[in-house]
Design an enzyme around this catalytic site. Structure first.
Site, mmCIF file in Angstrom:
data_model
loop_
_atom_site.group_PDB
_atom_site.id
_atom_site.type_symbol
_atom_site.label_atom_id
_atom_site.label_comp_id
_atom_site.label_asym_id
_atom_site.label_seq_id
_atom_site.Cartn_x
_atom_site.Cartn_y
_atom_site.Cartn_z
ATOM 1 N N GLN A 1 0.996 -1.098 0.035
ATOM 2 C CA GLN A 1 0.036 -0.080 0.028
ATOM 3 C C GLN A 1 0.980 1.141 -0.044
ATOM 4 O O GLN A 1 1.642 1.569 0.625
ATOM 5 C CB GLN A 1 -0.891 -0.170 1.402
ATOM 6 C CG GLN A 1 -2.000 1.145 1.202
ATOM 7 C CD GLN A 1 -2.883 1.500 2.214
ATOM 8 O OE1 GLN A 1 -2.365 1.764 3.233
ATOM 9 N NE2 GLN A 1 -4.020 1.442 2.046
ATOM 10 N N TYR B 1 -5.790 11.395 3.418
ATOM 11 C CA TYR B 1 -4.263 11.475 3.018
ATOM 12 C C TYR B 1 -4.092 12.125 1.812
ATOM 13 O O TYR B 1 -4.955 12.552 1.259
ATOM 14 C CB TYR B 1 -3.571 10.300 3.234
ATOM 15 C CG TYR B 1 -3.559 9.628 4.816
ATOM 16 C CD1 TYR B 1 -2.765 10.547 5.553
ATOM 17 C CD2 TYR B 1 -4.090 8.537 4.983
ATOM 18 C CE1 TYR B 1 -2.804 9.906 7.030
ATOM 19 C CE2 TYR B 1 -4.100 8.012 6.443
ATOM 20 C CZ TYR B 1 -3.462 8.693 7.436
ATOM 21 O OH TYR B 1 -3.578 8.499 8.636
ATOM 22 N N ARG C 1 -7.553 2.094 -2.932
ATOM 23 C CA ARG C 1 -8.280 2.227 -1.787
ATOM 24 C C ARG C 1 -9.094 3.352 -1.593
ATOM 25 O O ARG C 1 -8.417 4.549 -1.659
ATOM 26 C CB ARG C 1 -7.563 1.902 -0.683
ATOM 27 C CG ARG C 1 -8.561 1.540 0.861
ATOM 28 C CD ARG C 1 -7.819 1.329 1.766
ATOM 29 N NE ARG C 1 -8.386 0.032 2.499
ATOM 30 C CZ ARG C 1 -8.649 0.048 3.987
ATOM 31 N NH1 ARG C 1 -7.884 0.847 4.605
ATOM 32 N NH2 ARG C 1 -9.376 -0.836 4.391
ATOM 33 N N GLY D 1 -9.458 -5.844 9.146
ATOM 34 C CA GLY D 1 -8.375 -5.144 9.724
ATOM 35 C C GLY D 1 -8.120 -5.623 10.987
ATOM 36 O O GLY D 1 -7.131 -6.224 11.283
#
Ligand SMILES: Cc1cc2nc3c(=O)[nH]c(=O)nc-3n(C[C@H](O)[C@H](O)[C@H](O)COP(=O)(O)O)c2cc1C
Length: 371
Positions: A104, A186, A233, A324
């Site tokens: 990622q 982000y 994502r 997760g």
């Protein structure tokens, strides 16, 4: 003639883009903050990922594409030889154990601090709007991110090149593919949302302009890897840890982006369905409409348990389900889900930072604990 088709099953193999996976359970990206300050992993990470290799697909913790892209101390990078060598040991271990692993790629944008930047310069962002969040500093304390500087128009291609370089490094580290982190507020998500992007150049304003940079990044990475080994994502209705505001029209904005991404022929779209780490609750957002706009394979995440996951794959809602928090304390999650075994809870104080405790010392089901 009788229909011989086997219904989709959480434990049946499939192909996600060009990647053959042994089941539909993905390990969601989990930042664990155990690399060194140079962003280099130790042997501990090799063991951690090896233990979780029965997942159909491991998505690594978010991994910095450059020092500028780093916002949290002790997170790994993938932009120099030492980092590549350390990741190579991880990918070798996962492959030897029969697993698949994608990297990622992460640039935090405004979610950083001058203490983490080279020469203590301001972090970069689409616009000079300070985040009201908390990040981790090298001295283990938490702080509000620094006031960022708005990127100049002609600097943005330089960051696209940083992503391209990181994608090349990930190839050298022998990953099976890339997941572009365009979620959780982000850098790429900061460009997508009109709440954090107030630019007036070709990277701001209309939805076409706000998605230009993320699409350029995904296109550059696809040139290195082939699009069928690149996933993206998104988290259209996540407000980050604090209160990063949503886009004014999440369905329209992310739907438009999904359509553009779909035209690139990517491996998958991975969606956090709801507020990241919140419940898998019904919301105003229509994730199936998003999936339809993308048109390719879909990994669903957020608050899934065994029943929800089985149903979501069976009904065709998703091709894979990413777990997760369950992966923190259940290295053998797939085996546990198969037999309906109880899941262990992770110790929250060891989520970020530290050593083996709460990282590589969770036992598999039925095995004796070390205590
Ligand atoms: C400790 C921790 C670290 C995380 N780090 C990342 C990360 O690096 N990248 C990312 O996209 N999401 C990250 N997330 C979000 C998870 O991938 C996931 O979306 C979230 O935990 C919801 O899924 P779950 O309900 O199965 O836990 C993190 C979550 C946790 C709990």
């Amino acid at each position: 003639m009788m229909n011989q088709q086997v219904p989709n099953n959480l434990f049946s193999p499939t192909k996600i883009g060009a990647i053959d996976v042994s089941n539909r359970v993905a390990m969601a990206p989990l930042t664990r903050s155990r690399a060194d300050m140079e962003g280099v992993h130790s042997e501990l990470a090799v063991e951690y990922y090896r233990q979780r290799a029965s997942a159909g697909l491991i998505i690594t913790e978010a991994t910095n594409i450059s020092q500028e892209g780093r916002g949290y101390a002790f997170t790994p990078g993938i932009y120099n030889d030492a980092q590549i060598a350390a990741w190579r040991k991880v990918t070798d271990a996962v492959h030897e154990a029969g697993g698949k692993i994608v990297c990622q790629l992460w640039h935090v944008g405004r979610m950083s601090h001058v203490d983490l930047q080279e020469n203590n310069v301001a972090p970069v962002a689409p616009s000079a709007i300070q985040a009201d969040e908390l990040i981790f500093l090298p001295d283990q304390t938490q702080a509000r991110p620094s006031m960022p500087r708005a990127l100049e128009t002609d600097e943005i291609p330089r960051i696209v090149e940083d992503y391209r370089n990181a994608a090349r490094c990930a190839r050298d580290a022998n990953f099976d593919g890339i997941e572009v982190h365009a979620a959780n507020c982000y850098l790429l998500d900061q460009f997508i949302r009109d709440s954090t992007n107030r630019r007036t150049d070709k990277y701001g304003g209309s939805v076409e302009n706000r998605t230009r940079f993320p699409v350029d990044v995904v296109t550059a990475i696809s040139e290195i890897w082939g699009p069928d080994r690149v996933g993206v994502r998104l988290s259209p209705i996540t407000r980050a840890v604090g209160d990063t505001p949503l886009d004014s029209d999440p369905q329209g904005t992310y739907g438009y982006l999904a359509k553009r991404l779909g035209s690139l022929g990517l491996a998958y779209l991975h969606c956090v369905e709801g507020q990241t780490r919140g419940p898998n609750a019904a919301s105003n957002f229509d994730f199936m409409e998003l999936r339809a706009s993308f048109g390719g394979q879909y990994i669903a995440n957020n608050g899934y348990d065994r029943d929800l996951a089985v149903k979501a794959v069976h009904s065709g809602h998703a091709d894979m389900i990413a777990f997760g928090q369950a992966y923190i304390a259940n290295p053998d999650l797939v085996e546990r889900l198969k037999i309906g075994a109880p899941l262990a809870d992770g110790v929250k104080s060891t989520y970020y930072g530290g050593g083996a405790e709460g990282y590589t010392d969770y036992p598999t089901f039925g095995s004796k604990t070390s205590s």
